[in-house]
Design an enzyme around this catalytic site. Sequence first.
Site, PDB file in Angstrom:
ATOM      1  N   ASP A  19       0.504  -1.264  -0.294  1.00  0.00           N
ATOM      2  CA  ASP A  19      -0.094   0.186   0.324  1.00  0.00           C
ATOM      3  C   ASP A  19       0.935   1.312   0.130  1.00  0.00           C
ATOM      4  O   ASP A  19       1.755   1.599   0.738  1.00  0.00           O
ATOM      5  CB  ASP A  19      -0.664   0.123   1.865  1.00  0.00           C
ATOM      6  CG  ASP A  19      -1.967   1.106   0.645  1.00  0.00           C
ATOM      7  OD1 ASP A  19      -1.370   2.445   0.312  1.00  0.00           O
ATOM      8  OD2 ASP A  19      -2.157   1.432   2.543  1.00  0.00           O
ATOM      9  N   LYS A  76       2.794  11.370  -3.206  1.00  0.00           N
ATOM     10  CA  LYS A  76       1.477  11.199  -3.951  1.00  0.00           C
ATOM     11  C   LYS A  76       1.077  11.507  -4.949  1.00  0.00           C
ATOM     12  O   LYS A  76       0.261  11.730  -6.592  1.00  0.00           O
ATOM     13  CB  LYS A  76       1.087  10.075  -3.447  1.00  0.00           C
ATOM     14  CG  LYS A  76      -0.042   8.484  -4.119  1.00  0.00           C
ATOM     15  CD  LYS A  76      -0.584   8.045  -2.839  1.00  0.00           C
ATOM     16  CE  LYS A  76      -1.498   7.030  -3.280  1.00  0.00           C
ATOM     17  NZ  LYS A  76      -2.195   6.109  -2.783  1.00  0.00           N
ATOM     18  N   GLU A 175      -7.362   0.921  -4.583  1.00  0.00           N
ATOM     19  CA  GLU A 175      -7.536   0.914  -2.806  1.00  0.00           C
ATOM     20  C   GLU A 175      -8.982  -0.045  -2.409  1.00  0.00           C
ATOM     21  O   GLU A 175      -8.444  -0.532  -1.547  1.00  0.00           O
ATOM     22  CB  GLU A 175      -6.519   1.753  -2.498  1.00  0.00           C
ATOM     23  CG  GLU A 175      -5.151   2.128  -2.599  1.00  0.00           C
ATOM     24  CD  GLU A 175      -5.060   3.657  -3.213  1.00  0.00           C
ATOM     25  OE1 GLU A 175      -5.369   4.534  -2.309  1.00  0.00           O
ATOM     26  OE2 GLU A 175      -3.999   3.383  -2.845  1.00  0.00           O
ATOM     27  N   ASP A 197     -13.119   5.240   0.334  1.00  0.00           N
ATOM     28  CA  ASP A 197     -12.039   5.047   1.129  1.00  0.00           C
ATOM     29  C   ASP A 197     -11.274   6.403   1.387  1.00  0.00           C
ATOM     30  O   ASP A 197     -11.448   7.294   0.573  1.00  0.00           O
ATOM     31  CB  ASP A 197     -11.022   4.408   0.426  1.00  0.00           C
ATOM     32  CG  ASP A 197      -9.127   4.618   0.571  1.00  0.00           C
ATOM     33  OD1 ASP A 197      -9.214   5.170   0.860  1.00  0.00           O
ATOM     34  OD2 ASP A 197      -9.261   3.771   0.006  1.00  0.00           O
TER      35      ASP A 197
END
Lengths: 612, 173
Positions: A19, A76, A175, A197
């Site tokens: 992850d 990211k 994810e 999420d």
Amino acid sequence: MSTLQIDFGRAKPSIVGIDLGTTNSLVSVMDLTGPRILSGIVPSVVSVQPSGEVVAGAEARELLLTQPERTVYSVKRLMGRGVADIQEELKLFPFQVVEGSESVLKLRLGDAVMTPPEISAHVLRKLKQDAEEVLGGPVEQAVITVPAYFNDAQRQATKDAGRIAGLEVLRLVNEPTAAALAYGLDKRKQGIVAVYDLGGGTFDISILRLHDGIFEVLATNGDTHLGGDDIDNLLLRIALEDIQSEWGEDLSGNPRAVQALRRAVIEAKEALSFAPSATIDLEYGDKRYQRQIGLDIFNKLIEPIVERTMGPCRSCLKDADVSVEQIDEVVLVGGSTRIPLVRSAVEKLFKARPHTELNPDEVVALGAAVQAGILGGDVQDALLLDVTPLSLGIETMGGLVSKLIHRNSTIPASETELFTNGVDGQTNVLIHVVQGERELVKDNRSLARFELKGIPPMPAGMARVQVRFLIDANGILNVAAKDLRTGLEQSMDVKPSYGLTDEQVEAMILESYEKAEEDLKERQVREARVEADAVMGATAKAREDEVYMTLPESERDEIDRTINELLAVYHSDDHLLIRAKIDGVDQATQGLAEAIMNSAVGKALKGTHIDA
Amino acid sequence: MQYYDALGLEPSLSLDAEDLKSRFYERSRQWHPDRFSRASAAEQDKALEMTAVLNDAFRTLRDPVARAEYFLKESGVELGKAAPPELLEEVFELNMALEELKGGDESARPQLLTARDRFQGMLASSDADLVELFGRGSGPAVLDEVRGALNRRRYISNLVREVEKVLHVDAAN
């Protein structure tokens, strides 16, 4: 490989699940009992030391406070993006973008210059090392998770990061889908599940149908620039203004003070998930700033951010063609779902109490391990059918988009399109591929330009080139062209609009090898120690076997002696010496290994169950 | 026809939705690239190819309109673009109202809303007509009727989109 390694079944090369988060990253693996997290959380922070040494993880996060100018976080947010895309980000994050890096963004960290995939590769390398230490063997293959709403360039950048880190990325998994895998696997649930999420920097909503082990994503939506970071930045701005009016001093130009305050803000935010009020507490120099913030005020502040997640949720329900009443379960993922207001908003929208049994920080990594298990053949009955989050189209006359593959199509998905020459003798055709839902090219995301070359000259409209657009199981576009007149593959030049070319990635891999050679010795020592740990662990385990006491005393003494010798050199920095002593132990334990093997075989023949 | 082959079906306009779904799941389990990650490159390519076609096929065939369009295309029947004659008068009035609203004349709004609802109703009933047609085999006469129904449907659906666009643009101002 020694006999001992074989006999004691030292792990076959594992596929790990990773992850790679905005704030934190985790590595996991599937074993006989299920998915499990290997080692602790690795903060997604990278710092370059004046010596040129690169530090990633917890150590780098500490350096954020003392050396903010050579340390970077939340990278990211920059994956697969161009300078023009990130102007908003630049106002809120202390990214130091190198001038003139238009299509491939470059950041300055102290004296070093790095692209976001290279920076992420350092986080991945750290995870790889952690995993290797725990598993006691090399890790070369991985499943990496990405936000479901990541576009092609962002996915490609993630894959590039893996390659640069020396990992073969077997699959990118979305994810929220990974989270559903982690939840669904032991429950064998049927029905419709919504996964909400909200992480550090990205938001995803996915709706899945679970059916006999098949996890079919019906629709997904999201925002790749929305998350806990936004809450931090909001609080940070307020605190900075507060301090300015209190101390008469503007700290915003002082990176160290900003980082210290950012940490104080995050602590207060996290405390508010469990307490009715919290204090932003900053000691800076001889001054101290304290501001109490109540949950009601906090809720009011972050309400617009939480509200921004509701639109994508409604669109996702519509695209999935599912009503709120049909949703059987809601799963919460990501650290930001600990915030009470987020939970109540989700509960209100879906009219269901969300699941929180699994740690929202770990559930994605656990799911990545399950997918690794599926790919490795260890998990047989589960299968993931995911979708592409964005429509894929090509530019047509007048700057309009002609859609080829619609969003929420199950991947792999493909479409073919026939191209011809517009004028007599035209030998090249340029195809501009975009991703997005809007009608005009300029409102969508430019993906790449493909140039079909070497079409034989002929009258207009006579050429017949068939182009196949295929989105693979990673959500990444592949394009192939064929001349229908000759049946031959048509050559093509690919210019990605954002991100690295294949050549650039290759160069980075080479460079990382060169750097790796510099500390090859260090790595060899580390690897030798890992192996020593494994050998000693296996031997200790073997000693507990009843067979051990049946060995002649001399043999047992020899095992003791070689183990002690290995221990004596364990901390030396000579890997050859450590390995020589490992060989000694291997030799000494050969008889023991054989005896255990024979005893196990004997038991098995008698039909007794033995544990693997 | 490739899409029918991919699901092991004989070409037919009429399909059973549940049967289609279970065929899709069964073949996904067999051919999904996840099942071939340790196979040779050639096998991986084949799995990718099979699955891509399977997904395209399922997506197309489960939707009656897309299925009919595919079936006609594969049967060599071209879809026309002409406006259905019976709608011409209504469309003429609709276009006038659209122009008025675009020009800022709010009095046209109720008329447009009514027209939109009416056309949406037509869409729903034309979908039912299509399914009814599917039950009558796939002879040339049926294909011709399907073609007519699809043309009409596409035309109406474009109208609805156009009307909604104007209604929304205006609401945003």
